[in-house]
Design an enzyme around this catalytic site. Sequence first.
Site, PDB file in Angstrom:
ATOM      1  N   GLU A  25       0.801  -1.187   0.058  1.00 27.09           N
ATOM      2  CA  GLU A  25      -0.105   0.108  -0.056  1.00 27.09           C
ATOM      3  C   GLU A  25       0.936   1.195   0.120  1.00 27.09           C
ATOM      4  O   GLU A  25       2.032   1.268   0.313  1.00 27.09           O
ATOM      5  CB  GLU A  25      -0.899  -0.202   1.213  1.00 27.09           C
ATOM      6  CG  GLU A  25      -1.880   1.286   1.415  1.00 27.09           C
ATOM      7  CD  GLU A  25      -2.789   1.133   2.531  1.00 27.09           C
ATOM      8  OE1 GLU A  25      -2.817  -0.043   3.235  1.00 27.09           O
ATOM      9  OE2 GLU A  25      -3.870   1.901   2.338  1.00 27.09           O
ATOM     10  N   ASN A 171     -12.377  -1.065  -0.869  1.00 30.09           N
ATOM     11  CA  ASN A 171     -11.917  -1.488   0.350  1.00 30.09           C
ATOM     12  C   ASN A 171     -12.323  -1.118   1.639  1.00 30.09           C
ATOM     13  O   ASN A 171     -12.664   0.141   1.851  1.00 30.09           O
ATOM     14  CB  ASN A 171      -9.953  -1.124   0.498  1.00 30.09           C
ATOM     15  CG  ASN A 171      -9.532  -1.450   1.789  1.00 30.09           C
ATOM     16  OD1 ASN A 171      -9.279  -2.432   1.764  1.00 30.09           O
ATOM     17  ND2 ASN A 171      -9.344  -0.282   2.716  1.00 30.09           N
ATOM     18  N   GLU A 172     -12.486  -1.939   2.492  1.00 34.45           N
ATOM     19  CA  GLU A 172     -13.381  -1.631   3.994  1.00 34.45           C
ATOM     20  C   GLU A 172     -14.304  -0.702   3.680  1.00 34.45           C
ATOM     21  O   GLU A 172     -14.246   0.527   4.528  1.00 34.45           O
ATOM     22  CB  GLU A 172     -12.143  -1.138   4.939  1.00 34.45           C
ATOM     23  CG  GLU A 172     -11.298  -2.423   5.246  1.00 34.45           C
ATOM     24  CD  GLU A 172     -10.210  -2.380   6.262  1.00 34.45           C
ATOM     25  OE1 GLU A 172     -10.205  -1.052   6.851  1.00 34.45           O
ATOM     26  OE2 GLU A 172      -9.512  -3.208   6.641  1.00 34.45           O
ATOM     27  N   TYR A 238      -7.167  -9.189  11.228  1.00 37.34           N
ATOM     28  CA  TYR A 238      -5.548  -9.025  11.842  1.00 37.34           C
ATOM     29  C   TYR A 238      -5.376  -9.605  13.147  1.00 37.34           C
ATOM     30  O   TYR A 238      -6.588  -9.944  13.810  1.00 37.34           O
ATOM     31  CB  TYR A 238      -5.359  -7.468  11.795  1.00 37.34           C
ATOM     32  CG  TYR A 238      -5.041  -6.962  10.712  1.00 37.34           C
ATOM     33  CD1 TYR A 238      -3.761  -7.074  10.001  1.00 37.34           C
ATOM     34  CD2 TYR A 238      -6.053  -6.262   9.965  1.00 37.34           C
ATOM     35  CE1 TYR A 238      -3.493  -6.267   8.883  1.00 37.34           C
ATOM     36  CE2 TYR A 238      -5.745  -5.514   8.740  1.00 37.34           C
ATOM     37  CZ  TYR A 238      -4.571  -5.779   8.361  1.00 37.34           C
ATOM     38  OH  TYR A 238      -4.250  -5.029   6.895  1.00 37.34           O
ATOM     39  N   GLU A 294      -6.331  -9.222   3.710  1.00 33.09           N
ATOM     40  CA  GLU A 294      -5.466  -8.310   4.731  1.00 33.09           C
ATOM     41  C   GLU A 294      -5.581  -9.211   5.722  1.00 33.09           C
ATOM     42  O   GLU A 294      -6.513  -9.574   6.301  1.00 33.09           O
ATOM     43  CB  GLU A 294      -6.000  -6.998   4.662  1.00 33.09           C
ATOM     44  CG  GLU A 294      -5.708  -6.031   3.751  1.00 33.09           C
ATOM     45  CD  GLU A 294      -6.137  -4.787   4.172  1.00 33.09           C
ATOM     46  OE1 GLU A 294      -6.169  -4.119   5.411  1.00 33.09           O
ATOM     47  OE2 GLU A 294      -6.442  -3.887   3.331  1.00 33.09           O
ATOM     48  N   GLN A 343       1.934  -6.172   5.408  1.00 33.27           N
ATOM     49  CA  GLN A 343       2.259  -5.883   4.105  1.00 33.27           C
ATOM     50  C   GLN A 343       3.816  -6.368   3.459  1.00 33.27           C
ATOM     51  O   GLN A 343       4.526  -6.447   4.590  1.00 33.27           O
ATOM     52  CB  GLN A 343       2.128  -4.150   3.857  1.00 33.27           C
ATOM     53  CG  GLN A 343       0.651  -3.833   4.178  1.00 33.27           C
ATOM     54  CD  GLN A 343       0.318  -2.514   3.750  1.00 33.27           C
ATOM     55  OE1 GLN A 343       1.139  -1.843   2.991  1.00 33.27           O
ATOM     56  NE2 GLN A 343      -0.846  -1.868   4.102  1.00 33.27           N
TER      57      GLN A 343
HETATM   58  O1  AHR Z   1      -2.952  -2.768   6.335  1.00 31.48           O
HETATM   59  C1  AHR Z   1      -3.127  -1.509   6.703  1.00 31.48           C
HETATM   60  C2  AHR Z   1      -4.553  -0.955   6.705  1.00 31.48           C
HETATM   61  O2  AHR Z   1      -5.412  -1.917   7.308  1.00 31.48           O
HETATM   62  C3  AHR Z   1      -5.423  -1.011   5.643  1.00 31.48           C
HETATM   63  O3  AHR Z   1      -4.943   0.186   4.739  1.00 31.48           O
HETATM   64  C4  AHR Z   1      -6.698  -0.977   5.799  1.00 31.48           C
HETATM   65  O4  AHR Z   1      -7.505  -1.851   4.730  1.00 31.48           O
HETATM   66  C5  AHR Z   1      -6.837  -1.798   6.972  1.00 31.48           C
HETATM   67  O5  AHR Z   1      -7.578  -1.434   7.974  1.00 31.48           O
END
Ligand code: AHR
Length: 488
Positions: A25, A171-172, A238, A294, A343
């Site tokens: 990103e 995205n999101e 995450y 992600e 990432q």
């Molecule tokens: O990976 C970091 C961020 O986490 C991304 O930009 C977003 O999509 C997520 O909240």
Amino acid sequence: MSKIVINTAREQGKINKYIYGQFAEHLGRCIYEGIYVEDSDIPNKNGMRTDVVNALRELEIPVLRWPGGCFADDYHWRDGIGDKDARPYMINTNWGGVVENNHFGTHEFFELCEQLGTEAYICGNVGSGTVQEMRDWVEYMTFDGNSPLANERRENGREKPWKLKFFGVGNENWGCGGNMRAEYYADEYKRYATFIRNYGEEPIYKIAGGPNADDSHWMETLMRNVSHMTEGVSLHCYTHEVNWQNKGKAAQFDKDGWYSLMADTQRMEKVISLHESIMDRYDPENKVGLIVDEWGNWFEVEQGTNPGFLYQQNTMRDAISAMLILHIFHNHCKRVKMANIAQMVNVLQAMILTEGEKMVLTPTYYLFKMMKGHMDGEKIDVDYTPETININGAEIPKISVSASKKNGSVTVSMCNVSLDSDENIELDLRDASFVSAEAQVLTSNNMTDCNTFDAPDNVKIKDLEVSLENGKLSLTLPKMSAAVITLK
Ligand code: AHR
């Protein structure tokens, strides 16, 4: 002693190579400095760092997601094409409020993909972009004929269209991508996706912006309304030391911090099972992929670094937790068709960290390197009853094992989560006759060991001794280690 039976005849589905995908990103020092250096003494080819590209090529990355993340819904592709000096600046409002000069744009992204030998996965802008902007971008990138957009691409130096395999529609969108309701996004998805035309030889694999972790309402709404016109639905999940409020520190933690992160990896199992059950109801033929685009460990940023840059160190704990999660993806390989760790460089659970001209490869990099044999392999049955470790009421398996076969060889990956005891393993290999076994291990003396710019080789892959006799393979899996065995 753990006895594990591996039955090569019992096939359980293909482990899609795209599960080993990456994400880059416009965030912190991921793209700029980490990958792309302009007018720099750091050796590069067309701006791409030679050291970083060479190291990443070793991973045989199958797919790369770009430009975000939250950045994607703030990104206007026209700002990133043409003469670099004329490209407009913007403020990267999501990530540190820094100036983005748009020097890394569409042409540079495809150049990077070509240098890495990877497929492109572009995420489009729904939150602050228009349908026309998105449709035009796809035409600019993929149309081979005579059109103003294709000709503009040619004027900018690219004669032939690029191969765009995957395209994400926002995205999101429940958060940074527009704070939408699921119902509203589902309608928007249909409108945007209608105009993503297929100009290339292969239809574009469209991915709808999916839920945050266990948001079942979002998944239910999407599957009910858009499953007939999407190839994939994304999922972001995450892992933290405790939770979002108590993320923990990447390289300073104690025994509890080690085990508590391992326990949190098991949330991925619950979240995937939840969404799988919803997807199975609407799509029993399994046409729509769950795309975990992600995932990874998200800790507090390193002291003294820009909080908006999400820069964190990477230890043995990251490597082992990555194997636990990759095994969860293997176990759900019929539905999970892609995953992209967050990432690739200098951000969150990165493969590579850089500082000026220096570069270090992280334990997670080595883990991905060891796991390559699973890509596009057929998952095979592994039967064992692991001892468990009880962490504040949660049971985590002491060891985790996964196996696949491909082109006559079998790859077995396993990790030992315990900080205290090695594990003697006996693999009983049914229905196969192997003549050779090679094994590699990633381990270290201390749980917080990591690679630094002063000591870049603290943690790296070593050979592991194994013995193969009468179809049985024996080895000792050291405490806090991850190993991969290749049988031929
Ligand atoms: O990976 C970091 C961020 O986490 C991304 O930009 C977003 O999509 C997520 O909240």
